[in-house]
Design a protein around this motif. Structure first.
Motif, PDB file in Angstrom:
ATOM      1  N   GLU A 168       0.827  -1.214   0.000  1.00 31.53           N
ATOM      2  CA  GLU A 168       0.000   0.000   0.000  1.00 31.53           C
ATOM      3  C   GLU A 168       0.862   1.266   0.000  1.00 31.53           C
ATOM      4  O   GLU A 168       0.440   2.313  -0.479  1.00 31.53           O
ATOM      5  CB  GLU A 168      -0.938   0.014   1.215  1.00 31.53           C
ATOM      6  CG  GLU A 168      -2.152  -0.889   1.067  1.00 31.53           C
ATOM      7  CD  GLU A 168      -3.096  -0.450  -0.049  1.00 31.53           C
ATOM      8  OE1 GLU A 168      -3.201   0.761  -0.325  1.00 31.53           O
ATOM      9  OE2 GLU A 168      -3.734  -1.328  -0.650  1.00 31.53           O
ATOM     10  N   ARG A 171       1.273   2.712  -3.437  1.00 30.10           N
ATOM     11  CA  ARG A 171       0.094   3.120  -4.210  1.00 30.10           C
ATOM     12  C   ARG A 171       0.247   4.561  -4.722  1.00 30.10           C
ATOM     13  O   ARG A 171      -0.069   4.866  -5.867  1.00 30.10           O
ATOM     14  CB  ARG A 171      -1.174   2.980  -3.374  1.00 30.10           C
ATOM     15  CG  ARG A 171      -2.447   3.165  -4.186  1.00 30.10           C
ATOM     16  CD  ARG A 171      -3.692   2.995  -3.332  1.00 30.10           C
ATOM     17  NE  ARG A 171      -3.885   1.613  -2.900  1.00 30.10           N
ATOM     18  CZ  ARG A 171      -4.480   0.665  -3.631  1.00 30.10           C
ATOM     19  NH1 ARG A 171      -4.909   0.950  -4.858  1.00 30.10           N
ATOM     20  NH2 ARG A 171      -4.637  -0.552  -3.150  1.00 30.10           N
ATOM     21  N   ARG A 175       0.024   5.743  -8.610  1.00 32.04           N
ATOM     22  CA  ARG A 175      -1.004   6.729  -8.975  1.00 32.04           C
ATOM     23  C   ARG A 175      -0.356   7.939  -9.657  1.00 32.04           C
ATOM     24  O   ARG A 175      -0.868   8.463 -10.642  1.00 32.04           O
ATOM     25  CB  ARG A 175      -1.751   7.159  -7.714  1.00 32.04           C
ATOM     26  CG  ARG A 175      -3.013   7.963  -7.970  1.00 32.04           C
ATOM     27  CD  ARG A 175      -3.816   8.105  -6.694  1.00 32.04           C
ATOM     28  NE  ARG A 175      -4.443   6.850  -6.300  1.00 32.04           N
ATOM     29  CZ  ARG A 175      -4.993   6.633  -5.099  1.00 32.04           C
ATOM     30  NH1 ARG A 175      -4.981   7.573  -4.186  1.00 32.04           N
ATOM     31  NH2 ARG A 175      -5.560   5.467  -4.836  1.00 32.04           N
ATOM     32  N   ASP A 204       4.191  -5.974  -5.234  1.00 33.48           N
ATOM     33  CA  ASP A 204       3.172  -4.921  -5.265  1.00 33.48           C
ATOM     34  C   ASP A 204       2.359  -4.870  -6.569  1.00 33.48           C
ATOM     35  O   ASP A 204       1.704  -3.874  -6.848  1.00 33.48           O
ATOM     36  CB  ASP A 204       3.825  -3.550  -5.004  1.00 33.48           C
ATOM     37  CG  ASP A 204       5.003  -3.256  -5.931  1.00 33.48           C
ATOM     38  OD1 ASP A 204       5.117  -3.917  -6.984  1.00 33.48           O
ATOM     39  OD2 ASP A 204       5.810  -2.362  -5.604  1.00 33.48           O
ATOM     40  N   VAL A 207      -1.507  -3.944  -6.293  1.00 38.76           N
ATOM     41  CA  VAL A 207      -1.765  -2.509  -6.102  1.00 38.76           C
ATOM     42  C   VAL A 207      -1.504  -1.753  -7.404  1.00 38.76           C
ATOM     43  O   VAL A 207      -2.261  -0.847  -7.779  1.00 38.76           O
ATOM     44  CB  VAL A 207      -0.894  -1.947  -4.956  1.00 38.76           C
ATOM     45  CG1 VAL A 207      -1.005  -0.428  -4.866  1.00 38.76           C
ATOM     46  CG2 VAL A 207      -1.300  -2.564  -3.624  1.00 38.76           C
ATOM     47  N   GLU A 211      -4.049   0.602  -9.768  1.00 42.51           N
ATOM     48  CA  GLU A 211      -3.736   2.002 -10.089  1.00 42.51           C
ATOM     49  C   GLU A 211      -3.427   2.227 -11.574  1.00 42.51           C
ATOM     50  O   GLU A 211      -2.973   3.300 -11.949  1.00 42.51           O
ATOM     51  CB  GLU A 211      -2.570   2.491  -9.220  1.00 42.51           C
ATOM     52  CG  GLU A 211      -2.916   2.608  -7.742  1.00 42.51           C
ATOM     53  CD  GLU A 211      -4.074   3.544  -7.451  1.00 42.51           C
ATOM     54  OE1 GLU A 211      -4.290   4.502  -8.226  1.00 42.51           O
ATOM     55  OE2 GLU A 211      -4.784   3.323  -6.450  1.00 42.51           O
TER      56      GLU A 211
END
Length: 230
Positions: A168, A171, A175, A204, A207, A211
């Motif tokens: 997380e 993220r 983004r 990851d 995630v 995104e």
């Protein structure tokens, strides 16, 4: 075991796409085979995997020569300019273009071999000193410079986010890169098609997909831990 691991990753990709309201076809799995033997790649080939990522030029060449020619090889590691000529006609895409001088060398070799090479511009999205790539605020200028080079097709951006225990934490970086990709695409720069976003690895990738990643580079979750001492 290997095929079971693959199926688990494919399932995770499916679930991540559903959660994000995306079609599964929007995300391409690049199976990262660095340091792994041809015998393991063959097992995955037999169940339909055709896209593999390598970090080192010599390993990519050796595997290219040994494996079937319908495989798509992706260069995902740092690429030295003096080695471009060996792989420019063997790769589907170079993910890690991190300088103008490297882009110029790829262009020169592409023109020589009458090719158009698909490239991604590497962005050091977290500003880590140990990593290659452009800073966020330098990337658009790099895209504009690269877009003028013959034999290249700028297809999007790539990043390697920090290694973190909790995915997380990355993220915000994913983004940010997705937004940068959208912003650059909106400028309608000639010879630039920002439809590829290479981000997310074993730790990851879920995630990253949520995104907006279109390419995820997953190795350890499929092949198991790597032994770099071999």
């Amino acid at each position: 075991m290997l095929v079971d691991n693959l199926h688990e990753v494919q399932y995770n990709i499916k679930i991540a796409c559903e959660k994000a309201g995306r079609k599964q076809e929007e995300v391409t799995l690049i199976t990262v085979s660095k340091t792994k033997p041809i015998s393991m790649i063959e097992q995955l080939y037999e169940v339909g995997i055709r896209k593999f990522g390598e970090n080192k030029v010599q390993d990519l060449i050796d595997k290219y020569e040994a494996m079937q020619k319908d495989i798509e090889w992706h260069m995902i590691g740092h690429l030295q300019r003096n080695k471009v000529k060996y792989i420019v006609d063997k790769v589907a895409m170079i993910h890690s273009v991190d300088s103008l001088r490297l882009a110029e060398e790829i262009s020169k070799e592409a023109v020589k071999k009458q090719l158009t090479v698909s490239i991604l511009i590497e962005v050091n999205v977290a500003g880590e000193q140990t990593k290659f790539g452009y800073a966020i605020d330098e990337t658009e200028e790099a895209v504009r410079l690269f877009s003028k080079l013959p034999g290249l097709r700028v297809k999007g951006l790539m990043t390697s986010a920090p290694y973190v225990v909790d995915p997380e934490e990355n993220r915000k970086y994913f983004r940010s890169l997705r937004q940068l990709c959208v912003d650059i695409n909106s400028k309608n720069i000639d010879n630039v098609c920002m439809d590829s976003l290479s981000m997310g690895m074993t730790n990851d990738y879920i995630v990253a997909i949520e995104e907006g990643a279109t390419l995820v580079r997953v190795g350890t979750a499929i092949f198991g831990e790597r032994n770099y001492n071999k």
